[in-house]
Design an enzyme around this catalytic site. Sequence first.
Site, PDB file in Angstrom:
ATOM      1  N   LYS A  22      43.095 -16.651  27.597  1.00 44.00           N
ATOM      2  CA  LYS A  22      43.726 -16.984  28.897  1.00 44.00           C
ATOM      3  C   LYS A  22      43.136 -16.126  30.001  1.00 44.00           C
ATOM      4  CE  LYS A  22      47.800 -15.077  30.116  1.00 44.00           C
ATOM      5  NZ  LYS A  22      47.856 -14.427  31.425  1.00 44.00           N
ATOM      6  N   ASN A  23      43.047 -14.801  29.770  1.00 47.79           N
ATOM      7  CA  ASN A  23      42.665 -13.872  30.840  1.00 47.79           C
ATOM      8  C   ASN A  23      41.172 -13.843  31.107  1.00 47.79           C
ATOM      9  OD1 ASN A  23      45.316 -13.415  31.243  1.00 47.79           O
ATOM     10  ND2 ASN A  23      45.388 -11.493  30.127  1.00 47.79           N
ATOM     11  N   ARG A  94      50.451 -15.720  39.525  1.00 51.27           N
ATOM     12  CA  ARG A  94      49.789 -14.722  40.378  1.00 51.27           C
ATOM     13  C   ARG A  94      48.287 -14.847  40.320  1.00 51.27           C
ATOM     14  NH1 ARG A  94      49.148 -10.402  40.034  1.00 51.27           N
ATOM     15  NH2 ARG A  94      49.573  -9.628  42.057  1.00 51.27           N
ATOM     16  N   CYS A 118      56.421  -9.602  39.917  1.00 51.98           N
ATOM     17  CA  CYS A 118      56.912 -10.412  38.782  1.00 51.98           C
ATOM     18  C   CYS A 118      57.749  -9.513  37.889  1.00 51.98           C
ATOM     19  CB  CYS A 118      55.753 -11.037  38.021  1.00 51.98           C
ATOM     20  SG  CYS A 118      54.905  -9.870  36.974  1.00 51.98           S
ATOM     21  N   ARG A 123      52.875  -5.438  41.343  1.00 48.61           N
ATOM     22  CA  ARG A 123      51.586  -6.137  41.253  1.00 48.61           C
ATOM     23  C   ARG A 123      50.950  -6.424  42.607  1.00 48.61           C
ATOM     24  NH1 ARG A 123      51.521 -10.015  36.159  1.00 48.61           N
ATOM     25  NH2 ARG A 123      49.346  -9.437  36.256  1.00 48.61           N
ATOM     26  N   ILE A 125      47.998  -6.531  45.658  1.00 46.67           N
ATOM     27  CA  ILE A 125      46.584  -6.951  45.691  1.00 46.67           C
ATOM     28  C   ILE A 125      45.823  -6.156  46.754  1.00 46.67           C
ATOM     29  CG2 ILE A 125      46.927  -9.265  44.709  1.00 46.67           C
ATOM     30  CD1 ILE A 125      46.711 -10.371  47.588  1.00 46.67           C
ATOM     31  N   ASP A 126      46.367  -4.984  47.108  1.00 50.90           N
ATOM     32  CA  ASP A 126      45.742  -4.175  48.167  1.00 50.90           C
ATOM     33  C   ASP A 126      44.293  -3.832  47.838  1.00 50.90           C
ATOM     34  OD1 ASP A 126      46.383  -1.037  46.877  1.00 50.90           O
ATOM     35  OD2 ASP A 126      47.425  -2.817  46.149  1.00 50.90           O
ATOM     36  N   ASP A 314      49.369  -5.469  27.242  1.00 55.33           N
ATOM     37  CA  ASP A 314      49.857  -6.792  26.845  1.00 55.33           C
ATOM     38  C   ASP A 314      50.312  -6.830  25.385  1.00 55.33           C
ATOM     39  OD1 ASP A 314      47.430  -8.568  28.918  1.00 55.33           O
ATOM     40  OD2 ASP A 314      49.340  -7.611  29.389  1.00 55.33           O
ATOM     41  N   VAL A 336      50.638   1.209  32.740  1.00 54.84           N
ATOM     42  CA  VAL A 336      49.963   0.241  33.624  1.00 54.84           C
ATOM     43  C   VAL A 336      50.954  -0.471  34.543  1.00 54.84           C
ATOM     44  CG1 VAL A 336      48.478  -1.812  33.698  1.00 54.84           C
ATOM     45  CG2 VAL A 336      48.099  -0.056  31.944  1.00 54.84           C
ATOM     46  N   ARG A 406      52.999 -20.367  28.694  1.00 56.59           N
ATOM     47  CA  ARG A 406      51.982 -20.027  29.699  1.00 56.59           C
ATOM     48  C   ARG A 406      50.716 -19.464  29.072  1.00 56.59           C
ATOM     49  NH1 ARG A 406      54.045 -16.746  34.754  1.00 56.59           N
ATOM     50  NH2 ARG A 406      51.769 -16.938  35.071  1.00 56.59           N
TER      51      ARG A 406
HETATM   52  C1  EPZ Z   1      45.602  -8.581  34.293  1.00 56.08           C
HETATM   53  O1  EPZ Z   1      46.541  -8.577  35.371  1.00 56.08           O
HETATM   54  C2  EPZ Z   1      46.170  -9.530  33.231  1.00 56.08           C
HETATM   55  N1  EPZ Z   1      46.375 -10.832  33.820  1.00 56.08           N
HETATM   56  C3  EPZ Z   1      47.513  -9.009  32.734  1.00 56.08           C
HETATM   57  O2  EPZ Z   1      47.922  -9.838  31.647  1.00 56.08           O
HETATM   58  C4  EPZ Z   1      47.328  -7.608  32.184  1.00 56.08           C
HETATM   59  O3  EPZ Z   1      48.585  -7.097  31.820  1.00 56.08           O
HETATM   60  C5  EPZ Z   1      46.715  -6.708  33.277  1.00 56.08           C
HETATM   61  O4  EPZ Z   1      45.479  -7.267  33.743  1.00 56.08           O
HETATM   62  C6  EPZ Z   1      46.421  -5.309  32.761  1.00 56.08           C
HETATM   63  O5  EPZ Z   1      45.599  -5.330  31.645  1.00 56.08           O
HETATM   64  C7  EPZ Z   1      45.312 -11.663  33.947  1.00 56.08           C
HETATM   65  O6  EPZ Z   1      44.183 -11.352  33.605  1.00 56.08           O
HETATM   66  C8  EPZ Z   1      45.597 -13.016  34.539  1.00 56.08           C
HETATM   67  P1  EPZ Z   1      45.512  -5.188  37.214  1.00 56.08           P
HETATM   68  P2  EPZ Z   1      46.093  -7.967  36.794  1.00 56.08           P
HETATM   69  O7  EPZ Z   1      44.956  -5.629  38.510  1.00 56.08           O
HETATM   70  O8  EPZ Z   1      44.679  -8.324  37.060  1.00 56.08           O
HETATM   71  C9  EPZ Z   1      48.184  -2.385  40.113  1.00 56.08           C
HETATM   72  C10 EPZ Z   1      49.334 -11.214  30.373  1.00 56.08           C
HETATM   73  O9  EPZ Z   1      50.363 -10.960  29.727  1.00 56.08           O
HETATM   74  N2  EPZ Z   1      47.375  -2.956  41.217  1.00 56.08           N
HETATM   75  O10 EPZ Z   1      44.598  -4.510  36.256  1.00 56.08           O
HETATM   76  O11 EPZ Z   1      47.116  -8.329  37.789  1.00 56.08           O
HETATM   77  C11 EPZ Z   1      49.118  -3.429  39.493  1.00 56.08           C
HETATM   78  O12 EPZ Z   1      50.308  -3.523  40.190  1.00 56.08           O
HETATM   79  C12 EPZ Z   1      49.138 -10.587  31.780  1.00 56.08           C
HETATM   80  O13 EPZ Z   1      48.416 -11.957  29.967  1.00 56.08           O
HETATM   81  C13 EPZ Z   1      47.640  -2.563  42.509  1.00 56.08           C
HETATM   82  O14 EPZ Z   1      48.545  -1.761  42.747  1.00 56.08           O
HETATM   83  O15 EPZ Z   1      46.207  -6.407  36.457  1.00 56.08           O
HETATM   84  C14 EPZ Z   1      49.297  -2.918  38.083  1.00 56.08           C
HETATM   85  O16 EPZ Z   1      50.328  -1.974  38.058  1.00 56.08           O
HETATM   86  C15 EPZ Z   1      50.319  -9.817  32.221  1.00 56.08           C
HETATM   87  N3  EPZ Z   1      46.887  -3.080  43.519  1.00 56.08           N
HETATM   88  C16 EPZ Z   1      47.972  -2.253  37.788  1.00 56.08           C
HETATM   89  O17 EPZ Z   1      47.337  -2.008  39.048  1.00 56.08           O
HETATM   90  C17 EPZ Z   1      45.868  -3.974  43.298  1.00 56.08           C
HETATM   91  O18 EPZ Z   1      45.210  -4.429  44.248  1.00 56.08           O
HETATM   92  C18 EPZ Z   1      47.046  -3.091  36.897  1.00 56.08           C
HETATM   93  O19 EPZ Z   1      46.814  -4.290  37.524  1.00 56.08           O
HETATM   94  C19 EPZ Z   1      45.618  -4.380  41.968  1.00 56.08           C
HETATM   95  C20 EPZ Z   1      46.379  -3.843  40.925  1.00 56.08           C
END
Ligand code: EPZ
Length: 427
Positions: A22-23, A94, A118, A123, A125-126, A314, A336, A406
């Site tokens: 998926k990811n 998202r 969520c 989460r 996106i800054d 995960d 995380v 999902r």
């Molecule tokens: C990906 O989410 C995966 N989703 C998540 O899997 C997975 O848990 C996560 O990476 C961590 O491994 C997909 O690939 C679709 P991050 P993502 O950006 O990209 C913070 C599942 O169950 N952050 O690495 O959103 C954020 O809030 C899902 O399959 C910011 O603050 O993860 C989080 O605490 C759930 N600002 C941390 O970083 C930003 O601009 C990690 O987020 C970006 C992230």
Amino acid sequence: MEKFIINGGETLSGKVKVSGAKNSALKLIAASIMADSKTTLKNIPKIEDVYTMIEVIKTLGARVHMDSEKNILEIDPSSINSYEAPYELVRKMRASVLVAGPLLSKFGRVKLAIPGGCNIGSRGIDMHLKGFEDMGAENIIEHGYIHCRVKGRKSGSRLAGSTINLDFPSRGATENIMMAASLAVGKTIINNAAREPEIVDLANFLISMGVEIEGKGTDCITIYGAKKLCGVEYNVMPDSIEAGTFIAAASLCGRKVEVENAVWKNLEIFCLKLKEIGIDVSSTDENTVVVNASDNQLKPVYISTLPYPGFPTDLQPIIVVLLSIVPGISIVTENVFENRFMYVDELNRMGANIKIDGHHAVIKGTKKLSGAPVRAFDLRAGAAMVLAGLAAEGITEVSDIYHIRRGYEDFEGKLSSIGADIKIAKG
Ligand code: EPZ
């Protein structure tokens, strides 16, 4: 509203095959819109999030054909005529924000609904947006949307390569910036980049479309922007988290289970932790992991979730279910996401003994779980509830299983194929 009815205590055995990741698939679909011609994605998982991402690119104007029989997805981006990722779809998933980099890179602008938090965390996106700004874009936030465009010029002008330092090895930010850099002018360097196998899969996909990339899988990725990209045929990598879920199910109640398309290297720290607990887990070849029942005395462990190659967040809810019946005190620390223990109360309703202390779960192993009606709070917590039901005495009803749909293709069918007693019921 569907729910799973699970009669626990069955012994699992046999072979189960893992689907495409998926990811990774979600990002490959997003990246394919940058090409001038059709892309064919093979081993695409039949899961709700893929269908939502298909809806996103169809909303942009792409032509899409899914051959469900063969798990093949064809994407023709040549008719794209919109640059907006609408609120309904971003709210639903998202990961829809991952069309931002490709749209900005190809058309010089994007209108993106701001994703809310969520169940597992805020989460933000800054880091994505800062990366775009470093490459010459300006972001204007209005009415719940981000209007992002290349500064100073009409739409369609190109981003400029830049050096971007991430505060945290965010997967989403690394992926969105890699895609934005793919059609930018010049070289982009991402420092403190994410290193997950899915990042490498995306890099390989972009390279096959015509981008030059160095450092994939390391914390420093260099992307040389291309003038144009062409559509390709590509196989989506196998899903390590799905593989980990079946390996854990077999560890909980298996005799001999072979998990096919489970890449040991991508799951190493998870499998080594299982060995530390006392589980007999091994790989028979690069793509097959086997779990054998053993009468080893199981031992408690400490686990900290971290970005790859650390322990995957995960699989955190999944391993907590196993540790809930391992004698002694185990501690699992979630580093995380700030809110990824919501499911613990449900597990305690099944007889587990888990206390949450900040971002630590203190787990006192109990002899047996007992079946109960429980809710799926999100994708991985939902899968964890199903595993708890398989190991529990009696009947477990898992509701809100739309979360599980999902990210797991035919979850109940695959579990039944190795001996689980799991059925669907209208809720
Ligand atoms: C990906 O989410 C995966 N989703 C998540 O899997 C997975 O848990 C996560 O990476 C961590 O491994 C997909 O690939 C679709 P991050 P993502 O950006 O990209 C913070 C599942 O169950 N952050 O690495 O959103 C954020 O809030 C899902 O399959 C910011 O603050 O993860 C989080 O605490 C759930 N600002 C941390 O970083 C930003 O601009 C990690 O987020 C970006 C992230």
